[in-house]
Design a protein around this motif. Structure first.
Motif, PDB file in Angstrom:
ATOM      1  N   ALA A  18     -15.456   8.143   5.507  1.00  0.00           N
ATOM      2  CA  ALA A  18     -14.840   7.398   4.409  1.00  0.00           C
ATOM      3  C   ALA A  18     -15.864   6.407   3.855  1.00  0.00           C
ATOM      4  O   ALA A  18     -16.698   5.890   4.599  1.00  0.00           O
ATOM      5  CB  ALA A  18     -13.590   6.658   4.892  1.00  0.00           C
ATOM      6  N   VAL A  74       2.297   2.973   4.502  1.00  0.00           N
ATOM      7  CA  VAL A  74       1.964   4.319   4.040  1.00  0.00           C
ATOM      8  C   VAL A  74       3.258   5.092   3.778  1.00  0.00           C
ATOM      9  O   VAL A  74       4.068   5.268   4.688  1.00  0.00           O
ATOM     10  CB  VAL A  74       1.106   5.065   5.079  1.00  0.00           C
ATOM     11  N   ARG A 131       1.624  11.207   3.906  1.00  0.00           N
ATOM     12  CA  ARG A 131       0.252  11.605   4.181  1.00  0.00           C
ATOM     13  C   ARG A 131      -0.615  11.464   2.926  1.00  0.00           C
ATOM     14  O   ARG A 131      -0.334  12.054   1.885  1.00  0.00           O
ATOM     15  CB  ARG A 131       0.213  13.052   4.682  1.00  0.00           C
ATOM     16  N   GLY A 132      -1.669  10.661   3.054  1.00  0.00           N
ATOM     17  CA  GLY A 132      -2.600  10.490   1.949  1.00  0.00           C
ATOM     18  C   GLY A 132      -2.095   9.612   0.826  1.00  0.00           C
ATOM     19  O   GLY A 132      -2.782   9.455  -0.186  1.00  0.00           O
ATOM     20  N   ASP A 133      -0.916   9.009   0.963  1.00  0.00           N
ATOM     21  CA  ASP A 133      -0.350   8.163  -0.094  1.00  0.00           C
ATOM     22  C   ASP A 133      -0.359   6.722   0.375  1.00  0.00           C
ATOM     23  O   ASP A 133       0.545   6.250   1.045  1.00  0.00           O
ATOM     24  CB  ASP A 133       1.079   8.609  -0.411  1.00  0.00           C
ATOM     25  N   MET A 134      -1.420   5.988  -0.015  1.00  0.00           N
ATOM     26  CA  MET A 134      -1.576   4.609   0.410  1.00  0.00           C
ATOM     27  C   MET A 134      -0.996   3.613  -0.590  1.00  0.00           C
ATOM     28  O   MET A 134      -0.721   2.477  -0.231  1.00  0.00           O
ATOM     29  CB  MET A 134      -3.063   4.277   0.649  1.00  0.00           C
ATOM     30  N   ASP A 136      -3.941  -0.890  -2.068  1.00  0.00           N
ATOM     31  CA  ASP A 136      -4.589   0.259  -1.448  1.00  0.00           C
ATOM     32  C   ASP A 136      -4.853  -0.009   0.035  1.00  0.00           C
ATOM     33  O   ASP A 136      -4.667   0.851   0.880  1.00  0.00           O
ATOM     34  CB  ASP A 136      -5.894   0.617  -2.175  1.00  0.00           C
ATOM     35  N   LYS A 160      -1.674   0.771   6.834  1.00  0.00           N
ATOM     36  CA  LYS A 160      -1.975   2.177   7.140  1.00  0.00           C
ATOM     37  C   LYS A 160      -1.025   2.759   8.192  1.00  0.00           C
ATOM     38  O   LYS A 160      -1.359   3.723   8.866  1.00  0.00           O
ATOM     39  CB  LYS A 160      -3.429   2.329   7.581  1.00  0.00           C
ATOM     40  N   ARG A 200       3.036   4.168   9.221  1.00  0.00           N
ATOM     41  CA  ARG A 200       4.288   4.742   8.735  1.00  0.00           C
ATOM     42  C   ARG A 200       5.430   3.739   8.927  1.00  0.00           C
ATOM     43  O   ARG A 200       5.327   2.789   9.707  1.00  0.00           O
ATOM     44  CB  ARG A 200       4.606   6.036   9.481  1.00  0.00           C
TER      45      ARG A 200
END
Length: 484
Positions: free
Chosen positions: A140, A295, A298-301, A313, A446, A448
């Protein structure tokens, strides 16, 4: 009629005198001992000081949390199957807690002070600096956060991260001393000394012990009798210590159940720090807005451009989103937060029903052969451990100090390392549960939604840090749990 008025006046006088409103003085005046009959705060008979009107001031950044009973632990399915937060009823005393997480700006003030006061002790500063490399990821592009997140003014109001439990604990101690120093400066008891350094650094403990040497502009404290003397803890001027909240305090404050009660009836037990089981605001004004920084999937921050679901973000400013019913911000999401407790999976089976906490280490100040208190090179009083209850009921007896032996003499023979399998060889099991592992709670940018539930808990070694773990401070409430 005149006789009736005379009797009425006499009755009122008796009532007033019986209530202590006559003959004992008002607030700050002379009061009479109900034990001896002598007046308090009277220099003619020794000047014993008594103040029954004390009410604790709220320290900077704090808000009052009225204590009470609540069910601590799991309120949702244990999806991790840890069985480490079984529900149990406990009582938490009233206390104070920071309205927000400690920000980068707050922590930079701490770093600046260390640089100014200890220029000859770089190790002191090095021990306090956040680990900015927590942002680095192999796959990253996070290098801009390494360079900017802690020091750039764009992130001043964002929560500090990369701070270990040990660093957070040290910050709380520093904050205590700076707040109490400011109180004494404002009262004219001491003069601000920007040149203090070495062993002559103001700490609350060294001042109360009479070891702090101020400047020529210092003035003695005048007590209620007008006697000039050194201020004492009994005067009630200085505030109790800032500290990390216990796990029970943090969880209790996060739920803010004070907004869901009718008398002593709890009308709705919360899943999150807000009412209901939804993650979006259902009010007419803010309908659809996210209640916290987490979050979504998945992948949606942070959602789609033009309609960012939490407008963050990574972390968000510490005063983002709606506060809970205690007025606390970001008790779910944004960053996880350190609490004071040592982690054990079954703490609920050991801890007390009132003020539950695991992690007590009892100390005493070290003295030389002449009985004088000893300080380290930073001007702080040296403390020796006399009892350690982190391992209570773990099959280890370090809490018992053998008479005639010091803690230093016993610590090796009473070590707990044999309790845990810690092998470096591949395939060997290594337990992370030790005396140096602390609890953290709250969920982060970050995580759930499961980790946003205040009853969930995780743990990390106290000298470790991450890019989604911060902290906030608490303070003990003395006196009435409701305030005066």
């Amino acid at each position: 009629m005149m006789k009736f008025k005379a009797l009425l006046f006499l009755g009122l006088a008796v009532m007033v005198t019986g209530c202590g409103l006559l003959g004992k003085g008002g607030k700050g005046g002379k009061k009479t001992s109900s034990t001896t009959g002598w007046e308090y705060n009277n220099p003619d008979n020794g000047g014993f000081q008594a103040d029954g009107d004390y009410n604790q001031l709220t320290g900077p950044g704090l808000t009052f949390i009225e204590g009470g009973t609540f069910t601590m632990g799991r309120v949702e399915q244990d999806v991790m199957y840890d069985w480490n937060n079984m529900p149990r009823r406990v009582t938490v005393a009233s206390f104070y807690m920071d309205e927000t997480e400690v920000s980068n700006l707050d922590y930079r003030e701490y770093i600046f002070w260390l640089q100014r006061v200890y220029p000859q002790n770089p190790e002191k500063l090095e021990a306090a600096l956040p680990d900015t490399l927590v942002w680095r990821k192999e796959l990253a592009y996070n290098e801009p956060y390494i360079e900017n997140y802690f020091r750039h003014p764009a992130y001043s109001n964002y929560p500090v991260v990369g701070v270990s439990w040990l660093q957070a604990d040290a910050y709380c101690k520093w904050r205590t001393d700076r707040v109490n120093e400011k109180i004494l400066v404002d009262r004219g008891v001491i003069q601000h000394d920007a040149s203090q350094g070495g062993q002559n650094v103001f700490t609350t403990d060294t001042y109360l012990a009479g070891l702090f040497q101020g400047t020529d502009g210092d003035k003695p404290y005048e007590d209620a009798s007008g006697n000039p003397r050194r201020l004492q803890w009994e005067d009630g001027v200085l505030l109790p210590s800032y500290r990390l909240p216990t796990e029970a305090e943090w969880e209790y404050a996060a739920y803010g159940l004070i907004g869901n009660t009718d008398g002593e009836l709890l009308t709705e037990r919360k899943l999150y720090p807000w009412s209901g089981s939804y993650l979006r605001d259902d009010s007419k004004k803010n309908r659809g807005q996210m209640m916290a920084n987490f979050v979504r999937g998945r992948g949606d921050m942070m959602g789609m451009a033009g309609s960012l679901n939490d407008n963050a973000d990574i972390t968000a400013p510490v005063n983002s989103y709606n506060p809970n019913d205690y007025g606390l911000y970001c008790m779910a999401g944004n960053v996880n937060e350190w609490v004071a407790d040592v982690y054990r999976p079954l703490n609920q089976e050991d801890v007390e029903e009132f003020q539950p906490f695991r992690g007590n280490i009892f100390t005493q100040y070290r003295r030389d052969d002449d009985g004088n208190l000893l300080r380290n090179e930073f001007g702080e009083l040296i403390q020796d451990t006399i009892a350690d209850y982190r391992n209570f009921r773990d099959g280890d007896y370090r809490s018992q100090i053998i008479e005639g032996q010091s803690w230093e003499d016993q610590k090796d023979q009473l070590s707990t390392q044999d309790m845990y399998i810690k092998e470096d060889e591949a395939g060997q099991f290594s337990s992370l549960i030790s005396d140096n592992v602390r609890v953290y709670k709250g969920g982060s940018w970050k995580d759930r939604p499961y980790w946003l539930i205040p009853g969930t808990r995780r743990y990390l070694e106290e000298d470790q840090a991450t890019n989604d773990l911060g902290f906030r401070c608490a303070m003990t409430r003395v006196g009435s749990p409701q305030g005066l």
